[in-house]
Design a protein around this motif. Structure first.
Motif, PDB file in Angstrom:
ATOM      1  N   ALA A  79      32.208  34.645  35.511  1.00  0.00           N
ATOM      2  CA  ALA A  79      32.905  33.508  36.114  1.00  0.00           C
ATOM      3  C   ALA A  79      34.211  33.904  36.804  1.00  0.00           C
ATOM      4  N   GLY A  80      34.701  35.105  36.568  1.00  0.00           N
ATOM      5  CA  GLY A  80      35.956  35.539  37.172  1.00  0.00           C
ATOM      6  C   GLY A  80      36.406  36.851  36.566  1.00  0.00           C
ATOM      7  N   TRP A  81      37.557  37.332  37.030  1.00  0.00           N
ATOM      8  CA  TRP A  81      38.104  38.617  36.569  1.00  0.00           C
ATOM      9  C   TRP A  81      39.287  38.398  35.641  1.00  0.00           C
ATOM     10  N   HIS A  82      39.418  39.267  34.676  1.00  0.00           N
ATOM     11  CA  HIS A  82      40.601  39.327  33.809  1.00  0.00           C
ATOM     12  C   HIS A  82      41.077  40.778  33.856  1.00  0.00           C
ATOM     13  N   LEU A  83      42.287  40.995  34.339  1.00  0.00           N
ATOM     14  CA  LEU A  83      42.840  42.342  34.472  1.00  0.00           C
ATOM     15  C   LEU A  83      44.046  42.472  33.566  1.00  0.00           C
ATOM     16  N   SER A  84      44.003  43.473  32.689  1.00  0.00           N
ATOM     17  CA  SER A  84      45.151  43.735  31.829  1.00  0.00           C
ATOM     18  C   SER A  84      45.623  45.174  32.027  1.00  0.00           C
ATOM     19  N   HIS A  85      46.863  45.405  31.653  1.00  0.00           N
ATOM     20  CA  HIS A  85      47.500  46.718  31.771  1.00  0.00           C
ATOM     21  C   HIS A  85      47.984  47.082  30.377  1.00  0.00           C
ATOM     22  N   VAL A  86      47.587  48.245  29.891  1.00  0.00           N
ATOM     23  CA  VAL A  86      47.926  48.692  28.542  1.00  0.00           C
ATOM     24  C   VAL A  86      48.400  50.143  28.593  1.00  0.00           C
ATOM     25  N   PRO A  87      49.119  50.590  27.552  1.00  0.00           N
ATOM     26  CA  PRO A  87      49.620  51.963  27.578  1.00  0.00           C
ATOM     27  C   PRO A  87      48.554  53.018  27.345  1.00  0.00           C
TER      28      PRO A  87
END
Length: 142
Positions: A79-87
């Protein structure tokens, strides 16, 4: 400091059938991240995601509402994108930034969110320039 090029090369060299299948399904995501100067690979441990190292060794993770579906083109599965940034790649990172989310607001009923990759990539590159965690001394984000 992590040599991201060597790390991604090693990850890609270990691709099995699931990773090759995922790469075929999400090749557009992989290419868009690579063209933005990131170092992408597919991850299938614990669910499918497209991950990409930034030059500093931090990691972007592209998923959907949960893990990405292998049957991406079946209506109602992505249904869509989820973008996360992690170390780092791990189950409990010291910090997590939600960079972009085009998922519809009501996950109980199917509504298509935005699947355009351009805003996702633009959000990733803008975030790298502004992320406060990247200016913290080592261990400060814990």
């Amino acid at each position: 400091m992590l040599d991201v090029t060597a790390e991604v090369t090693a990850i890609r060299a270990d691709y099995g059938p699931d990773e090759r299948r995922a790469l075929a399904v999400y090749s557009d995501v992989h290419v868009a991240l690579e063209e933005a100067g990131l170092h992408p690979y597919v991850e299938t441990r614990g669910g499918l995601a497209v991950c990409a190292f930034a030059d500093d060794g931090t990691l972007f993770v592209v998923a959907g509402e949960d893990a990405l579906p292998f049957n991406r083109w079946t209506p109602g599965t992505l249904a869509g994108w989820h973008l996360s940034h992690v170390p780092e790649d791990g189950p409990a990172p010291a910090w997590r930034c939600v960079v972009y989310d085009s998922l519809p607001p009501h996950p109980c009923r199917y509504e298509a969110g935005d699947l355009d990759l351009r805003p996702l990539v633009e959000a990733a590159t803008a975030h790298l320039a502004a992320c406060s965690h990247l200016r913290e001394p080592a261990g400060a984000g814990a």
